[in-house]
Motif scaffolding. Structure first.
Motif, PDB file in Angstrom:
ATOM      1  N   SER A  37     -12.511  80.970  11.877  1.00  0.00           N
ATOM      2  CA  SER A  37     -13.866  80.818  11.387  1.00  0.00           C
ATOM      3  C   SER A  37     -14.205  79.329  11.328  1.00  0.00           C
ATOM      4  CB  SER A  37     -13.962  81.468  10.013  1.00  0.00           C
ATOM      5  OG  SER A  37     -15.252  81.362   9.510  1.00  0.00           O
ATOM      6  N   GLY A  38     -15.459  79.022  11.407  1.00  0.00           N
ATOM      7  CA  GLY A  38     -15.915  77.644  11.410  1.00  0.00           C
ATOM      8  C   GLY A  38     -17.021  77.483  12.428  1.00  0.00           C
ATOM      9  N   PHE A  39     -17.120  76.298  13.041  1.00  0.00           N
ATOM     10  CA  PHE A  39     -18.178  76.066  14.005  1.00  0.00           C
ATOM     11  C   PHE A  39     -17.844  74.934  14.960  1.00  0.00           C
ATOM     12  CE2 PHE A  39     -19.251  73.634  10.182  1.00  0.00           C
ATOM     13  CZ  PHE A  39     -19.366  72.355  10.710  1.00  0.00           C
ATOM     14  N   ASP A  40     -18.537  74.937  16.090  1.00  0.00           N
ATOM     15  CA  ASP A  40     -18.548  73.840  17.056  1.00  0.00           C
ATOM     16  C   ASP A  40     -20.015  73.486  17.256  1.00  0.00           C
ATOM     17  OD1 ASP A  40     -15.750  73.747  17.834  1.00  0.00           O
ATOM     18  OD2 ASP A  40     -16.124  75.666  18.826  1.00  0.00           O
ATOM     19  N   VAL A  47      -9.323  72.701   6.200  1.00  0.00           N
ATOM     20  CA  VAL A  47     -10.091  72.691   7.438  1.00  0.00           C
ATOM     21  C   VAL A  47      -9.603  71.557   8.332  1.00  0.00           C
ATOM     22  CG1 VAL A  47     -12.161  73.700   6.392  1.00  0.00           C
ATOM     23  CG2 VAL A  47     -11.926  71.227   6.498  1.00  0.00           C
ATOM     24  N   GLU A  48      -9.813  71.734   9.616  1.00  0.00           N
ATOM     25  CA  GLU A  48      -9.501  70.698  10.593  1.00  0.00           C
ATOM     26  C   GLU A  48     -10.834  70.292  11.218  1.00  0.00           C
ATOM     27  OE1 GLU A  48      -5.642  70.922  12.918  1.00  0.00           O
ATOM     28  OE2 GLU A  48      -7.173  71.279  14.454  1.00  0.00           O
ATOM     29  N   THR A  93      -8.974  69.102   2.710  1.00  0.00           N
ATOM     30  CA  THR A  93      -9.112  70.200   1.756  1.00  0.00           C
ATOM     31  C   THR A  93     -10.481  70.082   1.100  1.00  0.00           C
ATOM     32  OG1 THR A  93      -6.742  70.211   1.354  1.00  0.00           O
ATOM     33  CG2 THR A  93      -8.117  71.284  -0.292  1.00  0.00           C
ATOM     34  N   ILE A  94     -11.213  71.183   1.060  1.00  0.00           N
ATOM     35  CA  ILE A  94     -12.561  71.200   0.501  1.00  0.00           C
ATOM     36  C   ILE A  94     -12.625  72.255  -0.592  1.00  0.00           C
ATOM     37  CG2 ILE A  94     -15.002  71.633   1.010  1.00  0.00           C
ATOM     38  CD1 ILE A  94     -14.372  70.749   3.918  1.00  0.00           C
ATOM     39  N   ALA A  95     -13.222  71.883  -1.738  1.00  0.00           N
ATOM     40  CA  ALA A  95     -13.381  72.821  -2.848  1.00  0.00           C
ATOM     41  C   ALA A  95     -14.700  73.570  -2.698  1.00  0.00           C
ATOM     42  CB  ALA A  95     -13.350  72.069  -4.173  1.00  0.00           C
ATOM     43  N   LEU A  96     -14.627  74.895  -2.609  1.00  0.00           N
ATOM     44  CA  LEU A  96     -15.823  75.739  -2.561  1.00  0.00           C
ATOM     45  C   LEU A  96     -16.078  76.285  -3.957  1.00  0.00           C
ATOM     46  CD1 LEU A  96     -15.211  77.875   0.663  1.00  0.00           C
ATOM     47  CD2 LEU A  96     -16.388  75.681   0.456  1.00  0.00           C
ATOM     48  N   PHE A 133     -15.395  72.132  13.386  1.00  0.00           N
ATOM     49  CA  PHE A 133     -14.969  72.404  12.014  1.00  0.00           C
ATOM     50  C   PHE A 133     -14.219  73.716  12.068  1.00  0.00           C
ATOM     51  CE2 PHE A 133     -15.619  74.384   7.884  1.00  0.00           C
ATOM     52  CZ  PHE A 133     -15.640  73.344   6.965  1.00  0.00           C
ATOM     53  N   ASP A 134     -12.922  73.666  11.854  1.00  0.00           N
ATOM     54  CA  ASP A 134     -12.074  74.844  12.014  1.00  0.00           C
ATOM     55  C   ASP A 134     -11.429  75.212  10.680  1.00  0.00           C
ATOM     56  OD1 ASP A 134     -10.820  76.891  13.347  1.00  0.00           O
ATOM     57  OD2 ASP A 134      -9.322  75.621  14.316  1.00  0.00           O
ATOM     58  N   TYR A 135     -11.838  76.359  10.114  1.00  0.00           N
ATOM     59  CA  TYR A 135     -11.260  76.855   8.863  1.00  0.00           C
ATOM     60  C   TYR A 135      -9.835  77.313   9.124  1.00  0.00           C
ATOM     61  CZ  TYR A 135     -10.263  80.291   5.228  1.00  0.00           C
ATOM     62  OH  TYR A 135      -9.657  81.027   4.248  1.00  0.00           O
ATOM     63  N   LYS A 136      -8.890  76.781   8.359  1.00  0.00           N
ATOM     64  CA  LYS A 136      -7.482  77.122   8.556  1.00  0.00           C
ATOM     65  C   LYS A 136      -6.983  78.171   7.558  1.00  0.00           C
ATOM     66  CE  LYS A 136      -6.649  74.594  12.070  1.00  0.00           C
ATOM     67  NZ  LYS A 136      -6.524  75.264  13.350  1.00  0.00           N
TER      68      LYS A 136
END
Length: 105
Positions: A1-4, A29-30, A70-73, A94-97
């Motif tokens: 999940s994520g986006f380009d 995320v990467e 690392t991102i806090a949601l 943006f690639d959710y790991k």
């Protein structure tokens, strides 16, 4: 999940990803981010409307390769928005790991 997201030219704001979190959590995320002209940043807008800059990019600071962060949601809607000024040859991935941990209240 994520986006380009890739654009020959970009100027303005664009919501690139929205994530609804059932509870507060942290995600790994990467991100890779580059451009040849202009200035851009990726921001996180949480469910309370707080804006946090995740990463900024200018031609001199274009990331060589990906960075892991690392991102806090916060519980509720979380948006990731691209803000750019005079950008040329912009490319962001943006690639959710994975979830890092769950924050208990």
């Amino acid at each position: 999940s994520g986006f380009d997201f890739t654009a020959d030219s970009f100027d303005g704001r664009e919501t690139l990803w929205t994530e609804h979190a059932a509870e507060d959590r942290r995600i790994a995320v990467e991100i890779s981010f580059s451009l040849s002209e202009g200035k851009a940043k990726l921001v996180h807008i949480d469910s309370s409307g707080n804006v946090t800059t995740i990463i900024e990019c200018e031609p001199e600071t274009s990331a060589d390769g990906a960075r892991t962060m690392t991102i806090a949601l916060k519980e509720g809607s979380n948006r990731f928005k691209l803000v750019g000024y005079g950008c040329k040859e912009l490319d962001i991935t943006f690639d959710y790991k994975a979830d890092v941990e769950t924050t208990k209240r």
